[in-house]
Motif scaffolding. Structure first.
Motif, PDB file in Angstrom:
ATOM      1  N   UNK A 150       0.828  -1.204   0.000  1.00 33.64           N
ATOM      2  CA  UNK A 150       0.000   0.000   0.000  1.00 33.64           C
ATOM      3  C   UNK A 150       0.862   1.254   0.000  1.00 33.64           C
ATOM      4  N   UNK A 151       1.951   1.202   0.737  1.00 34.78           N
ATOM      5  CA  UNK A 151       2.882   2.336   0.767  1.00 34.78           C
ATOM      6  C   UNK A 151       3.568   2.500  -0.583  1.00 34.78           C
ATOM      7  N   UNK A 152       4.045   1.386  -1.162  1.00 33.37           N
ATOM      8  CA  UNK A 152       4.725   1.450  -2.456  1.00 33.37           C
ATOM      9  C   UNK A 152       3.793   1.922  -3.572  1.00 33.37           C
ATOM     10  N   UNK A 153       2.529   1.562  -3.470  1.00 38.60           N
ATOM     11  CA  UNK A 153       1.600   1.876  -4.549  1.00 38.60           C
ATOM     12  C   UNK A 153       1.006   3.263  -4.505  1.00 38.60           C
ATOM     13  N   UNK A 154       1.280   4.019  -3.448  1.00 33.56           N
ATOM     14  CA  UNK A 154       0.706   5.359  -3.360  1.00 33.56           C
ATOM     15  C   UNK A 154       1.192   6.245  -4.514  1.00 33.56           C
ATOM     16  N   UNK A 155       0.290   6.952  -5.173  1.00 27.95           N
ATOM     17  CA  UNK A 155       0.709   7.846  -6.261  1.00 27.95           C
ATOM     18  C   UNK A 155       1.664   8.923  -5.760  1.00 27.95           C
ATOM     19  N   UNK A 156       2.696   9.174  -6.550  1.00 33.35           N
ATOM     20  CA  UNK A 156       3.682  10.200  -6.223  1.00 33.35           C
ATOM     21  C   UNK A 156       3.183  11.541  -6.764  1.00 33.35           C
ATOM     22  N   UNK A 157       3.103  12.565  -5.926  1.00 30.61           N
ATOM     23  CA  UNK A 157       2.619  13.867  -6.410  1.00 30.61           C
ATOM     24  C   UNK A 157       3.434  14.374  -7.589  1.00 30.61           C
ATOM     25  N   UNK A 158       2.757  15.010  -8.515  1.00 29.65           N
ATOM     26  CA  UNK A 158       3.415  15.558  -9.696  1.00 29.65           C
ATOM     27  C   UNK A 158       3.606  17.057  -9.529  1.00 29.65           C
ATOM     28  N   UNK A 159       4.587  17.615 -10.225  1.00 28.67           N
ATOM     29  CA  UNK A 159       4.746  19.071 -10.198  1.00 28.67           C
ATOM     30  C   UNK A 159       3.602  19.742 -10.943  1.00 28.67           C
ATOM     31  N   UNK A 160       3.548  21.049 -10.820  1.00 28.98           N
ATOM     32  CA  UNK A 160       2.523  21.808 -11.533  1.00 28.98           C
ATOM     33  C   UNK A 160       2.647  21.536 -13.029  1.00 28.98           C
ATOM     34  N   UNK A 161       1.517  21.260 -13.695  1.00 26.31           N
ATOM     35  CA  UNK A 161       1.522  20.917 -15.117  1.00 26.31           C
ATOM     36  C   UNK A 161       2.224  22.006 -15.928  1.00 26.31           C
TER      37      UNK A 161
ATOM     38  N   UNK B 181      -0.734  12.827 -10.317  1.00 23.11           N
ATOM     39  CA  UNK B 181       0.145  11.908  -9.586  1.00 23.11           C
ATOM     40  C   UNK B 181       0.332  10.598 -10.360  1.00 23.11           C
ATOM     41  N   UNK B 182       1.473   9.955 -10.145  1.00 24.76           N
ATOM     42  CA  UNK B 182       1.808   8.707 -10.841  1.00 24.76           C
ATOM     43  C   UNK B 182       2.201   7.664  -9.812  1.00 24.76           C
ATOM     44  N   UNK B 183       1.631   6.476  -9.907  1.00 22.93           N
ATOM     45  CA  UNK B 183       2.006   5.363  -9.034  1.00 22.93           C
ATOM     46  C   UNK B 183       3.064   4.520  -9.739  1.00 22.93           C
ATOM     47  N   UNK B 184       4.127   4.194  -9.017  1.00 22.31           N
ATOM     48  CA  UNK B 184       5.143   3.307  -9.565  1.00 22.31           C
ATOM     49  C   UNK B 184       4.688   1.851  -9.565  1.00 22.31           C
ATOM     50  N   UNK B 185       3.648   1.566  -8.809  1.00 22.85           N
ATOM     51  CA  UNK B 185       3.110   0.195  -8.742  1.00 22.85           C
ATOM     52  C   UNK B 185       1.585   0.270  -8.793  1.00 22.85           C
ATOM     53  N   UNK B 186       1.039   0.552  -9.977  1.00 24.36           N
ATOM     54  CA  UNK B 186      -0.415   0.748 -10.066  1.00 24.36           C
ATOM     55  C   UNK B 186      -1.235  -0.505  -9.757  1.00 24.36           C
ATOM     56  N   UNK B 187      -0.619  -1.685  -9.827  1.00 20.18           N
ATOM     57  CA  UNK B 187      -1.344  -2.930  -9.551  1.00 20.18           C
ATOM     58  C   UNK B 187      -0.959  -3.496  -8.189  1.00 20.18           C
TER      59      UNK B 187
END
Length: 541
Positions: A20-31, A312-318
């Motif tokens: 659950x910790x690994x799968x959390x989406x990483x915040x993205x910078x301002x578009x 945000x982007x998750x490094x482990x979406x599954x």
């Protein structure tokens, strides 16, 4: 009965919590891109999965290129190509015009004079026939880096091309910024300087979080060297998969953040910028390992974006599926240990044995989901798939076998049980099977370890597959009693020494910033001490 159930519940909860910790989406910078705004330019090669420039019969249909450019026209104003004569590439300028794109036309220069001549003529022809689309011709890409031509040779090619293309078409050469710094006179032969700044591939790799600042520093440095000359950053970006280089970690979130921060910097500083690359190029894995095939921000298979601007982007979406698979496998480890203990009879397993089973279950359950996801990404060719299959097979079998061994109170096994049956008469069948798994694991770990010692640059760290195998043997060896057969233990002793040296070298060679190397090196060390115990704890009774 309460102890194993409580331990199993705790292990499963820990596995789910980690995922659950690994799968959390990483915040993205301002578009960096406003609605409807497009990238300035992207590198484009039409190779799709299964296609490679190393195949003589490779060809690209106009429909394939047309589909790619139709997709790219929605996100960029320009595409950069690298060759003028590969089958089908001559159609790029015409199809680019159809989709409102301009082209930085590439001419591939290498060591073959015949091919070089064909490339030059093809590039000149493309510029002459499409001066409204081809804005510049790039004569050679990292030729100095590869050592295939001299700076004087390249200057000659530039002079020839400049004399034959329309006046509206610029001529340049592209190389890593250090090679421009070493060959400054080459700037006299180009209309603008095209430099590659790839923080991941620097001799001293730059972490993702520092890469944009690094690019800005290098861009300013190059601007000072070539004052008065326009500068194009011809290649920059970040990979989404592959092995770490020191502290530089390829990942989906790092790729998304680096590219977006690069674009923000380029807009703020008014830098000319070309992002590498549009689509992933699986064929590059042959040259650069897993990481080489994952520089695209569009997936090679789906042809879609890997991320969205500002999201945000998750490094482990599954991660939920991986956590579920790991938890089920952990429960299976406990179940096998309990079943084996009941079959063997005798006193119930104590806390020490159940804690060892819990250790096996945790590490195996934690890594099995990662392993199943990484094997398709990291396996290349028949050899790669055989190794990947062996990793999966052993990662599944060894934890279960070691859990059963603890349940059965199997004494410590040695390689002699697997390799010399005549010297071990009367050994139980299960013990021989466990010894065979140990022998197979040592061979596999040795193949991976020697690769990381003698040819590490493009080798992946196979920690996801090695962790369940090595930790399972380690926990089993920690609680098992000395074995009955002790002859021929030299193999374990020698292997222990080799793995100890390999573990130390891998960790030190990659520096302490590379957690993948530290993890993998630590596994080699754990295996070394496990083998040492197998070699020294046994005694004949």
């Amino acid at each position: 009965m309460r102890l194993p159930l409580a331990l199993a519940a705790l292990v499963c909860a820990a596995i789910v919590a980690v995922w659950a910790w690994l799968g959390q989406p990483v915040p993205a910078p301002f578009a960096p891109m406003a609605a409807g705004e497009k990238l300035p330019c992207v590198s484009y090669a039409p190779f799709r999965p299964g296609q490679s420039p190393f195949s003589e019969d490779v060809a690209f249909s106009q429909a394939q290129i047309d589909d790619d450019l139709a997709r790219l026209s929605k996100i960029t104003h320009c595409v950069r190509t690298y060759s003028s004569i590969q089958a089908g590439l001559a159609a790029v300028p015409e199809l680019a015009r159809k989709h409102g794109l301009t082209v930085l036309q590439g001419i591939w220069i290498a060591a073959d004079p015949v091919r070089n001549r064909a490339e030059i003529e093809g590039g000149i022809k493309a510029a002459q026939e499409n001066p409204d689309v081809v804005t510049a011709v790039i004569v050679g890409n990292e030729v100095l880096l590869r050592g295939e031509q001299s700076a004087n040779d390249i200057a000659g090619f530039l002079k020839e091309v400049k004399a034959k293309v329309p006046p509206s078409v610029d001529v340049t050469y592209a190389d890593v910024w250090e090679f421009w710094e070493r060959n400054r006179s080459l700037a006299d032969s180009v209309d603008f300087v095209t430099v590659h700044i790839l923080p991941f591939w620097e001799d001293m790799p730059v972490p993702a979080e520092d890469s944009v600042a690094h690019l800005g520093e290098i861009r300013e440095h190059v601007g000072e060297i070539f004052a008065g000359k326009e500068i194009l950053i011809g290649e920059t970006g970040w990979p989404s998969e592959g092995r770490m280089r020191e502290g530089a970690l390829p990942s989906p979130s790092n790729q998304a953040n680096v590219i977006q921060e690069l674009l923000t910097l380029a807009k703020a500083k008014n830098y000319r910028l070309n992002v590498i690359e549009a689509f992933d190029q699986p064929w590059k894995r042959v040259l650069e390992g897993t990481v080489g095939g994952h520089w695209g921000f569009l997936d090679a298979y789906t042809r879609d974006f890997k991320f969205r601007w500002g999201e945000p982007v998750s490094d482990h979406p599954f991660w939920m599926a991986q956590a579920l698979a790991g938890s089920l496998f952990a429960v299976a480890v406990f179940a096998v240990a309990g079943w084996a203990g009941r079959r063997a009879g005798g006193r119930p397993l104590g806390m020490r044995e159940w804690l060892a089973v819990g250790g096996i279950a945790f590490f195996a359950g934690l890594m099995i989901g990662r392993l199943l996801a990484s094997v398709p990404v990291e396996s290349l060719g028949i050899g790669g798939w055989i190794r990947g299959g062996a990793l999966v097979g052993l990662a599944l079998l060894v934890p279960l076998a070691c859990a059963a061994a603890i349940g059965r109170r199997t004494r410590l096994v040695t390689l002699t049980l697997a390799l010399n049956s005549e010297a071990t008469p009367g050994a139980p069948f299960f013990d021989r099977c466990l010894a065979l798994l140990l022998a197979a694991s040592i061979v596999l770990v040795a193949q991976i370890g020697f690769g990381l010692v003698f040819d590490p640059r493009y080798k992946d760290f196979q920690f996801a597959g090695l962790t369940p195998i090595i930790t399972a043997f380690a926990f089993y060896a920690a609680v098992a009693s000395p074995g009955r057969f002790t002859e021929g233990r030299q193999a374990e002793t020698i292997a222990a020494g080799l793995f100890l040296a390999a573990g130390a070298y891998v960790a030190l060679n990659e520096t302490m910033a590379n957690w993948q190397a530290l993890w993998t090196g630590s596994l080699f060390v754990v295996l070394a001490f496990t083998l040492w115990r197998l070699a020294t704890a046994g005694r004949r009774i």
